[in-house]
Design a protein around this motif. Sequence first.
Motif, short mmCIF file in Angstrom:
data_model
loop_
_atom_site.label_atom_id
_atom_site.label_comp_id
_atom_site.label_asym_id
_atom_site.label_seq_id
_atom_site.Cartn_x
_atom_site.Cartn_y
_atom_site.Cartn_z
N ALA A 193 0.83 -1.21 0.00
CA ALA A 193 0.00 0.00 0.00
C ALA A 193 0.87 1.25 0.00
O ALA A 193 0.58 2.23 -0.71
N ARG A 194 1.95 1.24 0.78
CA ARG A 194 2.87 2.39 0.79
C ARG A 194 3.52 2.56 -0.57
O ARG A 194 3.67 3.68 -1.08
N HIS A 195 3.93 1.44 -1.18
CA HIS A 195 4.54 1.51 -2.50
C HIS A 195 3.56 2.09 -3.52
O HIS A 195 3.94 2.88 -4.39
N MET A 196 2.28 1.70 -3.41
CA MET A 196 1.26 2.22 -4.32
C MET A 196 1.05 3.73 -4.11
O MET A 196 0.92 4.49 -5.08
N LEU A 197 1.03 4.15 -2.85
CA LEU A 197 0.83 5.57 -2.56
C LEU A 197 1.95 6.40 -3.16
O LEU A 197 1.72 7.47 -3.75
N ILE A 198 3.19 5.90 -3.05
CA ILE A 198 4.34 6.64 -3.58
C ILE A 198 4.35 6.60 -5.10
O ILE A 198 4.55 7.62 -5.76
N THR A 199 4.12 5.43 -5.65
CA THR A 199 4.30 5.23 -7.09
C THR A 199 3.16 5.80 -7.91
O THR A 199 3.37 6.49 -8.91
N VAL A 200 1.93 5.49 -7.53
CA VAL A 200 0.77 5.95 -8.28
C VAL A 200 0.46 7.41 -7.97
O VAL A 200 -0.01 8.16 -8.83
N GLY A 201 0.74 7.81 -6.74
CA GLY A 201 0.44 9.18 -6.36
C GLY A 201 -1.03 9.41 -6.11
O GLY A 201 -1.60 10.44 -6.49
N TYR A 202 -1.68 8.42 -5.44
CA TYR A 202 -3.08 8.61 -5.06
C TYR A 202 -3.22 9.86 -4.20
O TYR A 202 -2.31 10.22 -3.44
N ARG A 203 -4.40 10.49 -4.28
CA ARG A 203 -4.67 11.70 -3.51
C ARG A 203 -5.95 11.53 -2.71
O ARG A 203 -6.82 10.73 -3.10
N PRO A 204 -6.10 12.26 -1.61
CA PRO A 204 -7.32 12.14 -0.81
C PRO A 204 -8.59 12.47 -1.58
O PRO A 204 -9.67 11.98 -1.24
N ASP A 205 -8.48 13.29 -2.63
CA ASP A 205 -9.67 13.64 -3.41
C ASP A 205 -9.89 12.72 -4.60
O ASP A 205 -10.75 12.99 -5.44
N ASP A 206 -9.13 11.63 -4.67
CA ASP A 206 -9.29 10.69 -5.78
C ASP A 206 -10.58 9.89 -5.65
O ASP A 206 -11.10 9.66 -4.54
N CYS A 207 -11.07 9.45 -6.80
CA CYS A 207 -12.20 8.54 -6.89
C CYS A 207 -11.73 7.35 -7.71
O CYS A 207 -11.44 7.49 -8.90
N TYR A 208 -11.62 6.20 -7.07
CA TYR A 208 -11.07 4.99 -7.70
C TYR A 208 -12.20 4.03 -8.03
O TYR A 208 -12.98 3.66 -7.15
#
Length: 528
Positions: A193-208
């Motif tokens: 999950a940490r790797h995904m946060l860093i790599t993809v650059g998810y944001r709190p305002d994202d809609c997945y």
Amino acid sequence: MASTTVAVRADEGVGQTFGRAAQLHGARVAVVDGERQVTYAELERRALGLSGGLSGLGLGRGDVVGVLSMNSLEHLECWLGIPAGGMVLNDLNTRLAARELEFILTDSEASALMVDDTFLDVGRQLAEACPSLRHLIHTGGADGTLAYEQLAGSDPAASVGREHDLAGIFYTGGTTGLPKGVMLTHGNLLANARHMLITVGYRPDDCYVHAGPMFHLADGAANYAISWLGARHVIIPAFEPGLLARTIAEQRVTVTTMVPTMINLLVHHPAATEQDLSSLRKICYGGSPMPPEVQRAAFAAIDCEWLQLYGMTEAAPLVTACQTDARRVLADEEPDATHVRSAGVPVVGVRAEVRRPDGSRAEAGEPGEIWVRGPNVMAGYWRRPAETAAALDEEGWYRSGDAAYADEDGYLYVVDRVKDMIISGGENVYCTDVENAIYEHPAVVEATVFGVPDERWGERVHAVVVHLPDVQVDEAALIAHCRERIAGYKLPRSVELRVEPLPKSGAGKILKRELREPHWAGHDSRVS
């Protein structure tokens, strides 16, 4: 009435992800599933209520809970609540036959199974066939089952999963032999999950949007990362290009993950132009190679950032990523100078190297096998000590079985599965080289290549090709098309033409094994 007070501790395992969101963004919409919406406060209560309900049935730390379901709110809650309660998630491939599911549930000694309406009948069969199954849970509470909503409405339990505890067993099919259960700990899943946060650059305002099947880590990898930030999950039951396009437009989806087959179907569907997809800021793709022609068509159809990801179940799953500049990729000038065909570089926190058969590191451009090391690498295969020892060395390096080479910049180029490489007349043929050439034919919709027995060559290159129904194409024309693009020894020696789609796994991968098996029937060994 169930209590609404939830005990959250800072040192939890995966429970800290949705626990943080509930503390900081409790009133924010967490999940949209059709007409249903829940906030993060409600999601935490329901997920830990599920933990409490399962505990009330007598399940405890380390007990396995199977899930057989289409994508849904309940399915997501199982990802959160089962491991948070110290139990082990066994998310089942919905494409498998009942006999295969029976093997997996028996092998994992699952104590309970959650099913939805789609799989209620299969669930009842499995409850009869699997001696370890004590509880059948149904999202609708059908006769003879436990009602999921009753469990989710139980008093919330404290999150007790810890870093080194087993969080999930995810079974891999493989090309031969019985499925193996990949053991992933809370630490493995949180590291990913940490790797995904860093790599993809998810944001709190994202809609997945969960477009792929939630049982597969290609989609499941986002569950904890999106929840950790308090971003919004949008769930569709299964991939259907028209439904996905409408959902993106209506919910203003910003990010998703798909395999290339799904992308190809989406961009060639009328809804891709009829619906407003402009909210998309990033599409992640992986799971199988993306043929360059499919890649170019996708980049032209949807104007957003494209991120290629590479990984495997044993790595929870992310290993490398390639941040691709669409304009540079689409440029005709010097296409080989770009990293368009690359799987990228190891993500922050993961090491990946190309090794020779003796374990030494290969030089730039030299083919070998990808070895992976990091906090995301599995604890081993469930009750398979010999296979675990063969896959993991003493330092924790995982031998992936993927053939690749690295360039001088450190970018990895995955060329095939080591075990699936075709050896024809002593020459190594990587299936992706042949498939990429075939995909450049304008009539081709889908293609896969594998080795079939040949008295002269040991194996010959065989292709199965799906073409547009209104376009005439024959074997000779396809082989001639390939001859202009690849070496003679790589050419298909036989081509099977179809108009119906190729069989696929729940994750959208072409089931090459099913297509290859009839050709090897009656042979004592399979060279490929």
